[in-house]
Write a protein that holds these residues in place. Sequence first.
Motif, PDB file in Angstrom:
ATOM      1  N   ASP A   1       0.830  -1.207   0.000  1.00  0.00           N
ATOM      2  CA  ASP A   1       0.000   0.000   0.000  1.00  0.00           C
ATOM      3  C   ASP A   1       0.865   1.259   0.000  1.00  0.00           C
ATOM      4  O   ASP A   1       0.468   2.300  -0.515  1.00  0.00           O
ATOM      5  CB  ASP A   1      -0.985  -0.001   1.174  1.00  0.00           C
TER       6      ASP A   1
ATOM      7  N   LYS B   1       1.075   1.455  -4.218  1.00  0.00           N
ATOM      8  CA  LYS B   1      -0.086   0.830  -4.857  1.00  0.00           C
ATOM      9  C   LYS B   1      -0.701   1.776  -5.887  1.00  0.00           C
ATOM     10  O   LYS B   1      -1.111   1.344  -6.987  1.00  0.00           O
ATOM     11  CB  LYS B   1      -1.123   0.456  -3.796  1.00  0.00           C
TER      12      LYS B   1
ATOM     13  N   VAL C   1      -1.098  -7.375  -2.733  1.00  0.00           N
ATOM     14  CA  VAL C   1      -0.833  -6.130  -2.008  1.00  0.00           C
ATOM     15  C   VAL C   1      -0.506  -6.393  -0.540  1.00  0.00           C
ATOM     16  O   VAL C   1      -1.343  -6.925   0.209  1.00  0.00           O
ATOM     17  CB  VAL C   1      -2.038  -5.161  -2.102  1.00  0.00           C
TER      18      VAL C   1
ATOM     19  N   ARG D   1      -0.141  -5.043   3.101  1.00  0.00           N
ATOM     20  CA  ARG D   1      -0.664  -3.918   3.901  1.00  0.00           C
ATOM     21  C   ARG D   1       0.430  -3.481   4.870  1.00  0.00           C
ATOM     22  O   ARG D   1       0.350  -3.716   6.088  1.00  0.00           O
ATOM     23  CB  ARG D   1      -1.908  -4.364   4.667  1.00  0.00           C
TER      24      ARG D   1
ATOM     25  N   GLU E   1      -5.569   3.612   3.576  1.00  0.00           N
ATOM     26  CA  GLU E   1      -6.624   3.429   2.583  1.00  0.00           C
ATOM     27  C   GLU E   1      -6.001   3.436   1.186  1.00  0.00           C
ATOM     28  O   GLU E   1      -5.153   4.271   0.878  1.00  0.00           O
ATOM     29  CB  GLU E   1      -7.649   4.554   2.687  1.00  0.00           C
ATOM     30  N   THR E   2      -6.425   2.486   0.371  1.00  0.00           N
ATOM     31  CA  THR E   2      -5.910   2.430  -0.990  1.00  0.00           C
ATOM     32  C   THR E   2      -7.001   1.943  -1.922  1.00  0.00           C
ATOM     33  O   THR E   2      -7.887   1.171  -1.519  1.00  0.00           O
ATOM     34  CB  THR E   2      -4.678   1.494  -1.068  1.00  0.00           C
TER      35      THR E   2
ATOM     36  N   TRP F   1      -8.922  -0.148  -4.719  1.00  0.00           N
ATOM     37  CA  TRP F   1      -8.927  -1.607  -4.858  1.00  0.00           C
ATOM     38  C   TRP F   1      -9.674  -1.995  -6.127  1.00  0.00           C
ATOM     39  O   TRP F   1     -10.780  -1.513  -6.382  1.00  0.00           O
ATOM     40  CB  TRP F   1      -9.609  -2.245  -3.641  1.00  0.00           C
TER      41      TRP F   1
ATOM     42  N   ASP G   1      -6.969  -7.284  -7.547  1.00  0.00           N
ATOM     43  CA  ASP G   1      -6.154  -7.047  -6.357  1.00  0.00           C
ATOM     44  C   ASP G   1      -6.454  -8.087  -5.280  1.00  0.00           C
ATOM     45  O   ASP G   1      -7.616  -8.443  -5.042  1.00  0.00           O
ATOM     46  CB  ASP G   1      -6.409  -5.643  -5.807  1.00  0.00           C
TER      47      ASP G   1
ATOM     48  N   ASP H   1      -5.310  -9.351  -1.215  1.00  0.00           N
ATOM     49  CA  ASP H   1      -4.630  -9.016   0.036  1.00  0.00           C
ATOM     50  C   ASP H   1      -3.539 -10.049   0.325  1.00  0.00           C
ATOM     51  O   ASP H   1      -3.815 -11.261   0.387  1.00  0.00           O
ATOM     52  CB  ASP H   1      -5.628  -8.974   1.188  1.00  0.00           C
TER      53      ASP H   1
END
Length: 403
Positions: free
Chosen positions: A189, A201, A219, A221, A226-227, A229, A234, A236
């Motif tokens: 991120d 990101k 991605v 974290r 906040e990013t 998506w 994408d 996690d």
Amino acid sequence: MTTPLDALSSDHQLIPVPEAFSRQAVVQTNAYQVRATQDRLGFWEDRAKELVWTRPWTQVLDWQKPFAKWFVGGQLNACVNCVDAQIEAGRGAKAAFIWEGEDGRVRTLTYTQLGEAVNRLADRLRHQFDVKKGDRVTLYLPLIPELAIAVLACARIGAIHSVVFGGFSALSLRDRILDSDSKLVITADGGYRRGEIIPLKATVDESLSSPTAVTHVLVVRHLNTETAWVDGRDVDYAACVAAGSTTCAPEAMDSEDPLFILYTSGTTGKPKGIIHSTGGYMTHAKYSTRVVFDLQETDRYWCTADIGWITGHTYVVYGPLANGASVFMYEGAPDFPDKDRFWALIAKHQLTIFYTAPTAIRAFMKWGTEFVAGHDLGSLRLLGSVGEPINPEAWLWYHTHIG
């Protein structure tokens, strides 16, 4: 400087070795010099035998100018040599990486923990994203343990990693993704630099705003910010690897199979991808790291290079880990929150080997010795410089004030 040579013939001219080196290392280095002079290919064959191979080679060197093929027919896996072999050697509980972030967070990964993390990611790359031997994966991450984990996970399954320095723009990143025809990007991120957040990101999203071969973006974290998506693309990182197996069979790689692509900076035109193969690269990475730094079992070793550069590939990941070293990593700038950050880190973590660039040393000189004076650097036993020739003034300052 000293050159003790009780056991070797005085007929050979030997290169002096720094006094910081152990006597055993000096004698061994001198023996290496004699062996390499008398039988160059035999010397490199002996060094290759220090790695773990799953199939022996049939020819040390096939030299058809301008093409050189090393250890022809041999098979090995770089990740196995950096992780599995170290655990099998009894280093499972030893720190593989000691990491500190610019915000002061500290993480330590033992070789066992590193192995589990690498296997989990490798398993997901292979089974969730269908990444196969020869596929390309672009890594665009800050200098955090997940970057080293991703490098090793790609190597484990035979995927070719392309690490892009986190300071590069979306256009530079896109050029490298397109040229390598990468199918997956691993990013974060964001990252820290002098207290500011680098929006990695968002840069990836911009680089993928028009079509590429990338099907998924994994991605990390890292900052929990906040990013944006993209559903279906994408993924996690933490949730993904949590579902991964802690065992993932390594891919058998031919000595000449590609290990990674690393692009030139592109300052003189289109970036050029340099392909590094597996056997010859790993042989020299392990050997040069051991003899240049006289690595000892208790050393805590810090190379300040980013893994986005070749020095970081070889002397942060592959070389030190293939020797079972404890590697220190720092995400951040040398002058944040103040210009003594590097010296504070050395003192805090009791680092024994420090390897940095002449450009950084010249910056330290400019800032002044008062930033050094407040820290006990007595743990250091060996200093190195890398990336360009070091000028005499910088060398003398480094020698006088750092150790």
